[in-house]
Write a protein that holds these residues in place. Structure first.
Motif, PDB file in Angstrom:
ATOM      1  N   THR A 105     -29.991  50.399 -60.867  1.00  0.00           N
ATOM      2  CA  THR A 105     -29.402  51.176 -61.833  1.00  0.00           C
ATOM      3  C   THR A 105     -29.819  51.301 -63.379  1.00  0.00           C
ATOM      4  OG1 THR A 105     -27.455  50.688 -60.322  1.00  0.00           O
ATOM      5  CG2 THR A 105     -26.916  51.497 -62.432  1.00  0.00           C
ATOM      6  N   GLY A 106     -30.071  49.720 -63.839  1.00  0.00           N
ATOM      7  CA  GLY A 106     -30.527  49.643 -65.132  1.00  0.00           C
ATOM      8  C   GLY A 106     -32.007  50.426 -65.714  1.00  0.00           C
ATOM      9  N   GLY A 107     -32.847  50.670 -64.514  1.00  0.00           N
ATOM     10  CA  GLY A 107     -33.909  51.208 -64.471  1.00  0.00           C
ATOM     11  C   GLY A 107     -33.819  52.795 -64.793  1.00  0.00           C
ATOM     12  N   LYS A 108     -32.814  53.083 -63.959  1.00  0.00           N
ATOM     13  CA  LYS A 108     -32.298  54.749 -63.990  1.00  0.00           C
ATOM     14  C   LYS A 108     -31.708  55.054 -65.114  1.00  0.00           C
ATOM     15  CE  LYS A 108     -31.675  55.095 -59.024  1.00  0.00           C
ATOM     16  NZ  LYS A 108     -30.265  55.590 -58.114  1.00  0.00           N
ATOM     17  N   ILE A 109     -30.840  54.302 -65.797  1.00  0.00           N
ATOM     18  CA  ILE A 109     -30.380  54.448 -66.989  1.00  0.00           C
ATOM     19  C   ILE A 109     -31.397  54.422 -68.186  1.00  0.00           C
ATOM     20  CG2 ILE A 109     -28.825  53.722 -68.666  1.00  0.00           C
ATOM     21  CD1 ILE A 109     -27.071  52.690 -66.383  1.00  0.00           C
ATOM     22  N   SER A 110     -32.235  53.403 -67.985  1.00  0.00           N
ATOM     23  CA  SER A 110     -33.120  53.418 -69.063  1.00  0.00           C
ATOM     24  C   SER A 110     -34.044  54.551 -69.179  1.00  0.00           C
ATOM     25  CB  SER A 110     -34.256  52.177 -69.039  1.00  0.00           C
ATOM     26  OG  SER A 110     -33.575  50.996 -68.945  1.00  0.00           O
ATOM     27  N   GLY A 111     -34.436  55.232 -67.946  1.00  0.00           N
ATOM     28  CA  GLY A 111     -35.390  56.311 -67.841  1.00  0.00           C
ATOM     29  C   GLY A 111     -34.578  57.595 -68.242  1.00  0.00           C
ATOM     30  N   ILE A 112     -33.424  57.517 -68.068  1.00  0.00           N
ATOM     31  CA  ILE A 112     -32.558  58.780 -68.578  1.00  0.00           C
ATOM     32  C   ILE A 112     -32.310  58.764 -70.130  1.00  0.00           C
ATOM     33  CG2 ILE A 112     -30.233  59.683 -68.678  1.00  0.00           C
ATOM     34  CD1 ILE A 112     -30.103  59.226 -65.740  1.00  0.00           C
ATOM     35  N   ALA A 113     -32.219  57.696 -70.586  1.00  0.00           N
ATOM     36  CA  ALA A 113     -31.935  57.295 -72.254  1.00  0.00           C
ATOM     37  C   ALA A 113     -33.340  57.423 -72.858  1.00  0.00           C
ATOM     38  CB  ALA A 113     -31.647  55.498 -72.296  1.00  0.00           C
TER      39      ALA A 113
END
Length: 93
Positions: A7-15
């Motif tokens: 989930t952290g990786g997905k959020i970082s990618g979107i950010a």
């Protein structure tokens, strides 16, 4: 722990992707683009997804994608589990 990292990786990618995308939009239009994304996200969060056979389904999918509402969004879980969103804990039991 693994799910938190994913989930952290997905959020970082979107950010990282959103500012990159907005840097390509001319300055007077960046606020309009952000407003459209926010409104489409709010619409798909507030309106339940129509059945796949409905004439509204393609339009809903377009609005959903513009609003960045893809993957495991709440209304996606609702469709998959027959109207009741379930947490990961209840699915494991």
């Amino acid at each position: 722990m693994k799910q938190a990292l994913i989930t952290g990786g997905k959020i970082s990618g979107i950010a990282a992707a959103v500012p990159l995308f907005l840097s390509q939009v001319p300055a007077p239009w960046d606020t309009v683009v952000c407003a459209v994304i926010i409104v489409c996200g709010a619409v798909t969060a507030a309106i339940p997804a129509p059945e796949e056979q409905s004439a509204w389904f393609p339009a809903y999918k377009v609005v959903s994608m513009i609003g960045l509402n893809f993957g495991w969004a709440a209304n996606h879980l609702t469709i998959l589990h027959g109207g009741a969103a379930q947490s990961d804990e209840s699915q494991k039991k």
